[in-house]
Design an enzyme around this catalytic site. Structure first.
Site, mmCIF file in Angstrom:
data_model
loop_
_atom_site.group_PDB
_atom_site.id
_atom_site.type_symbol
_atom_site.label_atom_id
_atom_site.label_comp_id
_atom_site.label_asym_id
_atom_site.label_seq_id
_atom_site.Cartn_x
_atom_site.Cartn_y
_atom_site.Cartn_z
ATOM 1 N N CYS A 79 3.013 -3.223 4.062
ATOM 2 C CA CYS A 79 2.178 -2.078 4.435
ATOM 3 C C CYS A 79 2.909 -1.365 5.575
ATOM 4 O O CYS A 79 4.105 -1.598 5.766
ATOM 5 C CB CYS A 79 0.749 -2.495 4.793
ATOM 6 S SG CYS A 79 0.575 -3.577 6.211
ATOM 7 N N HIS A 104 7.359 -31.071 10.314
ATOM 8 C CA HIS A 104 6.591 -29.851 10.028
ATOM 9 C C HIS A 104 5.556 -30.055 8.922
ATOM 10 O O HIS A 104 4.606 -29.293 8.815
ATOM 11 C CB HIS A 104 7.543 -28.704 9.677
ATOM 12 C CG HIS A 104 8.512 -28.434 10.776
ATOM 13 N ND1 HIS A 104 8.130 -27.913 11.988
ATOM 14 C CD2 HIS A 104 9.850 -28.685 10.861
ATOM 15 C CE1 HIS A 104 9.182 -27.827 12.776
ATOM 16 N NE2 HIS A 104 10.232 -28.293 12.123
ATOM 17 N N THR A 134 2.746 -1.576 8.896
ATOM 18 C CA THR A 134 3.220 -2.506 9.932
ATOM 19 C C THR A 134 3.378 -3.935 9.424
ATOM 20 O O THR A 134 3.982 -4.767 10.104
ATOM 21 C CB THR A 134 2.192 -2.566 11.081
ATOM 22 O OG1 THR A 134 0.934 -2.966 10.518
ATOM 23 C CG2 THR A 134 2.042 -1.214 11.767
ATOM 24 N N ASP A 163 0.869 -1.174 0.000
ATOM 25 C CA ASP A 163 0.000 0.000 0.000
ATOM 26 C C ASP A 163 0.908 1.228 0.000
ATOM 27 O O ASP A 163 2.135 1.115 -0.170
ATOM 28 C CB ASP A 163 -1.007 -0.035 1.174
ATOM 29 C CG ASP A 163 -0.357 0.178 2.535
ATOM 30 O OD1 ASP A 163 0.900 0.268 2.606
ATOM 31 O OD2 ASP A 163 -1.090 0.259 3.535
ATOM 32 N N HIS A 217 10.124 -23.831 9.000
ATOM 33 C CA HIS A 217 9.118 -24.582 9.750
ATOM 34 C C HIS A 217 7.688 -24.383 9.243
ATOM 35 O O HIS A 217 6.869 -25.284 9.380
ATOM 36 C CB HIS A 217 9.157 -24.171 11.239
ATOM 37 C CG HIS A 217 10.327 -24.755 11.968
ATOM 38 N ND1 HIS A 217 10.432 -24.739 13.331
ATOM 39 C CD2 HIS A 217 11.450 -25.378 11.514
ATOM 40 C CE1 HIS A 217 11.568 -25.328 13.699
ATOM 41 N NE2 HIS A 217 12.206 -25.709 12.608
HETATM 42 C C1 RB5 Z 1 -1.964 2.677 6.532
HETATM 43 O O1 RB5 Z 1 -2.014 3.897 7.192
HETATM 44 C C2 RB5 Z 1 -1.707 1.558 7.518
HETATM 45 O O2 RB5 Z 1 -2.825 1.372 8.322
HETATM 46 C C3 RB5 Z 1 -1.396 0.299 6.775
HETATM 47 O O3 RB5 Z 1 -0.292 0.512 5.966
HETATM 48 C C4 RB5 Z 1 -1.029 -0.922 7.596
HETATM 49 O O4 RB5 Z 1 -0.043 -0.654 8.516
HETATM 50 C C5 RB5 Z 1 -2.153 -1.683 8.149
HETATM 51 O O5 RB5 Z 1 -1.988 -2.746 8.766
#
Ligand code: RB5
Length: 146
Positions: free
Chosen positions: A65, A133, A67, A8, A98
């Site tokens: 993304c 596994h 996180t 994203d 694994h």
């Molecule tokens: C976008 O602002 C953020 O929410 C997205 O990139 C991500 O971290 C969501 O899990």
């Protein structure tokens, strides 16, 4: 080996760095977007890359993304996807060894770029260990029917 990659807006800069790395290493890839930093919805890109993996258009997926959390939650809704949200070299290595992860999820806002590139290299170069596994992966499949 062919890799599908997607992000994203929050993962866009890291996606471009990973693409440069894949080009340098002469690893084939398909870029599923996003192609700019304008705000988009991460599930759209998680689904594109995950379906490319399950359809056999690519062997592995990489999703970024902010996180990595949203990408991993979404990708794991797709039958046949084992998406691993990894934070360091050890989790990247173990997710292949694994868990036979077929999608690597990274956080573009929480990882240093140099670490992310090391993780990608390690992840792509580590094979599933199989053995004990194998059955655990089958147990996961019984939940999804695939
Ligand atoms: C976008 O602002 C953020 O929410 C997205 O990139 C991500 O971290 C969501 O899990």
């Amino acid at each position: 080996m062919k890799v599908g990659i997607g992000s994203d807006h929050a993962g866009f800069v890291m996606k471009e760095a990973i693409i440069k790395f894949l080009e340098e290493k002469k690893i084939e890839f398909i870029d599923y977007g996003t192609f700019k930093e304008e705000s988009v919805n991460y599930p759209d890109y998680a689904l594109k890359v995950s379906k490319a993996v399950t359809d056999g258009d690519v062997d592995y997926g990489i999703l970024i993304c902010g996180t990595g959390i949203g990408m991993s939650i979404t990708a794991n809704k797709v039958k046949g996807i084992r998406a691993a949200l990894c934070h360091n070299e050890e989790t990247a290595r173990m997710s292949r060894l694994h868990n036979n992860a077929n999608v690597l999820c990274l956080g573009g806002r929480v990882l240093e770029e140099s670490l992310a590139l090391k993780m990608v290299e390690l992840w792509l170069n580590t094979s599933f260990e199989g053995g004990r596994h194998e059955n655990r992966i089958k147990l996961i499949s019984t939940l999804t029917g695939l």
